[in-house]
Scaffold this motif. Sequence first.
Motif, PDB file in Angstrom:
ATOM      1  N   UNK A 111       0.644  -1.530  -0.098  1.00 49.04           N
ATOM      2  CA  UNK A 111      -0.509  -0.223   0.169  1.00 49.04           C
ATOM      3  C   UNK A 111       0.786   1.448   0.077  1.00 49.04           C
ATOM      4  N   UNK A 112       0.722   1.918  -1.157  1.00 49.11           N
ATOM      5  CA  UNK A 112       1.516   3.619  -0.515  1.00 49.11           C
ATOM      6  C   UNK A 112       1.037   4.488   0.300  1.00 49.11           C
ATOM      7  N   UNK A 113      -0.417   4.128   0.715  1.00 50.78           N
ATOM      8  CA  UNK A 113      -0.646   5.457   1.223  1.00 50.78           C
ATOM      9  C   UNK A 113      -1.855   4.915   2.507  1.00 50.78           C
ATOM     10  N   UNK A 114      -1.439   3.559   3.836  1.00 48.45           N
ATOM     11  CA  UNK A 114      -2.549   3.867   4.464  1.00 48.45           C
ATOM     12  C   UNK A 114      -2.889   4.583   6.370  1.00 48.45           C
ATOM     13  N   UNK A 115      -3.970   5.225   5.965  1.00 48.24           N
ATOM     14  CA  UNK A 115      -4.469   5.742   6.920  1.00 48.24           C
ATOM     15  C   UNK A 115      -3.664   5.734   8.898  1.00 48.24           C
ATOM     16  N   UNK A 116      -3.872   6.290   9.465  1.00 47.71           N
ATOM     17  CA  UNK A 116      -2.911   5.352  10.530  1.00 47.71           C
ATOM     18  C   UNK A 116      -4.537   4.831  11.442  1.00 47.71           C
ATOM     19  N   UNK A 117      -5.680   5.369  11.174  1.00 48.98           N
ATOM     20  CA  UNK A 117      -6.532   4.599  11.364  1.00 48.98           C
ATOM     21  C   UNK A 117      -6.665   2.580  11.255  1.00 48.98           C
ATOM     22  N   UNK A 118      -6.511   2.811   9.911  1.00 43.33           N
ATOM     23  CA  UNK A 118      -6.665   1.203   9.248  1.00 43.33           C
ATOM     24  C   UNK A 118      -5.595   0.321   9.643  1.00 43.33           C
ATOM     25  N   UNK A 119      -4.666   0.747  10.483  1.00 41.15           N
ATOM     26  CA  UNK A 119      -3.084  -0.054  10.202  1.00 41.15           C
ATOM     27  C   UNK A 119      -3.314  -1.529  11.211  1.00 41.15           C
ATOM     28  N   UNK A 120      -4.027  -1.357  12.319  1.00 40.83           N
ATOM     29  CA  UNK A 120      -3.901  -2.679  13.147  1.00 40.83           C
ATOM     30  C   UNK A 120      -4.677  -3.534  12.423  1.00 40.83           C
ATOM     31  N   UNK A 121      -6.347  -3.279  11.770  1.00 39.24           N
ATOM     32  CA  UNK A 121      -6.501  -4.478  11.497  1.00 39.24           C
ATOM     33  C   UNK A 121      -5.843  -4.275   9.950  1.00 39.24           C
ATOM     34  N   UNK A 122      -5.173  -3.810   8.786  1.00 35.81           N
ATOM     35  CA  UNK A 122      -4.169  -4.075   8.027  1.00 35.81           C
ATOM     36  C   UNK A 122      -3.286  -5.279   8.540  1.00 35.81           C
ATOM     37  N   UNK A 123      -2.924  -5.123   9.233  1.00 41.01           N
ATOM     38  CA  UNK A 123      -1.738  -6.136  10.147  1.00 41.01           C
ATOM     39  C   UNK A 123      -2.881  -6.861   9.618  1.00 41.01           C
ATOM     40  N   UNK A 124      -2.931  -7.094  10.856  1.00 44.09           N
ATOM     41  CA  UNK A 124      -4.348  -8.765  11.071  1.00 44.09           C
ATOM     42  C   UNK A 124      -4.279  -9.651   9.705  1.00 44.09           C
ATOM     43  N   UNK A 125      -4.520  -8.806   8.877  1.00 44.32           N
ATOM     44  CA  UNK A 125      -5.077  -9.517   7.460  1.00 44.32           C
ATOM     45  C   UNK A 125      -3.200  -9.978   6.987  1.00 44.32           C
ATOM     46  N   UNK A 126      -2.888  -8.793   7.330  1.00 44.39           N
ATOM     47  CA  UNK A 126      -1.506  -9.492   6.033  1.00 44.39           C
ATOM     48  C   UNK A 126      -1.337 -10.882   6.686  1.00 44.39           C
ATOM     49  N   UNK A 127      -0.786 -10.782   8.145  1.00 43.83           N
ATOM     50  CA  UNK A 127      -0.415 -11.919   9.108  1.00 43.83           C
ATOM     51  C   UNK A 127      -1.271 -13.239   8.929  1.00 43.83           C
TER      52      UNK A 127
END
Length: 555
Positions: free
Chosen positions: A217-233
Amino acid sequence: MYRYNDFDDAFLAERNAQFRAQVERRIEGALTEEEFRPLRLMNGLYLQLHAYMLRVAIPYGTLSSAQMRQLALIADKWDKGYGHFTTRQNIQYNWPKLPDVPDILDSLGEVQLHAIQTSGNTIRNVTADHFAGAAADEIADPRPVAELIRQWSTDHPEFQFLPRKFKIAITGSPNDRAVTKAHDIGLRMVEQNGEAGFEVIVGGGLGRTPVVGKVMRDFLPQADLLPYLEAIVSVYNTLGRRDNKYKARIKITVNENGIDEVRARVEKRFDEIRPLFKGVDQAMLADIEAHFAAPAFVNKDVAPYELAYSNDPVFRSWADTNLSAHKAEGYAIVSISIKAHGQTPGDASSDQMRLMADLAEKYGHGELRISHEQNVILPHVHMADLPAIHAALKDQGLATANIGLISDIIACPGMDYCALATARSIPVAQQIAERFDELKLEHEIGPMKIKISGCINACGHHHVGHIGILGLDRAGVENYQITLGGDGTEDAVIGQRVGPGFAYDQVVAAIETIITTYLSLREDESETFLDAYRRLGPDPFKAALYPEAAKRNAA
């Protein structure tokens, strides 16, 4: 810095009590070593070449003075009077006795430190820019986010048995000092339309298959970071290979499936789980951020610094090399080299630890950092206090003016300690540092990053060294491969192997040949080794290292 709450204290006490019981069962013989191994690894305890090794997490590299003093106490009471700071901003104790480990963990708990998830196939210690919260070039302090990730990942029930170990690094600066592109997930803070967010990099890593991470992702809003990390892992946990540990890292998953396919799966998983994050993570982050308020900076006359800089050439050399720009007027960031020429890179004695803790308390708002380059940082120091700090560091052998120079070498423990190592690292680093100190060339050479690994696992980050050295076993004989042109910054690139390896007693001479070749070919003193290598390519260095081969090719 973050302070544990009642839940944190209770959680850690319970984990330590569980491990104490497991150690007792192992000593009694109720657990075999095979049964005990996964239990000890979950608590950072390795069985190395000569003894157990305990790896203690220093989350995002931040320590208080009290914590540093406790690390010194542990070194004296249960080890051999020193600790080894690592490239993951941990500290390792190389000689603890198994019956003492539960007491060590309890002692760490007294100052809110632990060894949880410093090993095993789980999310390891989250690392960060060692100048975080102080750097003049910083967009924002990334440590609150790193702490949020630490809390989320610790004992996460879905991610305790991943296909392989998993490493995350974060920086809040456009100048990458955290080697984010060589991590399973790298997070680089960026701004878009005035909003802070993250560039998300996935699939980096070194070891057997060195790979520069790819942007997911070129830009991920900070508010989305934790669910996005969870999705990756979560996607990695599903796709990652478990049939071959050498092909189990996410870099292989990305390579085998393609970044587009992995991205599509991550985005799908993110869409599924994002609604489940109903703002609790952001409330937690807001609470965490309150722990990371800037110190109460003071205004003082910088005349003592200016006087020392003008009149003391030794101080001036140290200031020119070991100080970095701070975001607050009148302040500097002090990098303390624990790589005096001929010493073991990353090792600090208990007396040195206590001195650094005292200096941080007296002059540095009680805060220290550990860098992935195995040095110690005082992030907030007023320039008026720098002469006094330098004088105190000199008394303990900690005032070496070599940060970023050829003797500021990253080196893994190698065959002196590690059961996986196939060659020595520490003596090679010592000999290189001593040779160039003898030649009095390191300041003339300028910026130079030498990184040494004693086996293919690349704990010394040799792939991203300007000069990388990899020690291997060739028919029972140590053989050292050399790579050139590596870079661990925002412009990350894997170094190129120059040719056949060198014997143990030839390595220093080979490095000297590379350096003299560079000095003879650079355009002027402002052209760094890395710039010169990018301009010239490997050929002149190969010709200098392998003159017989060059003659044959010319014929």
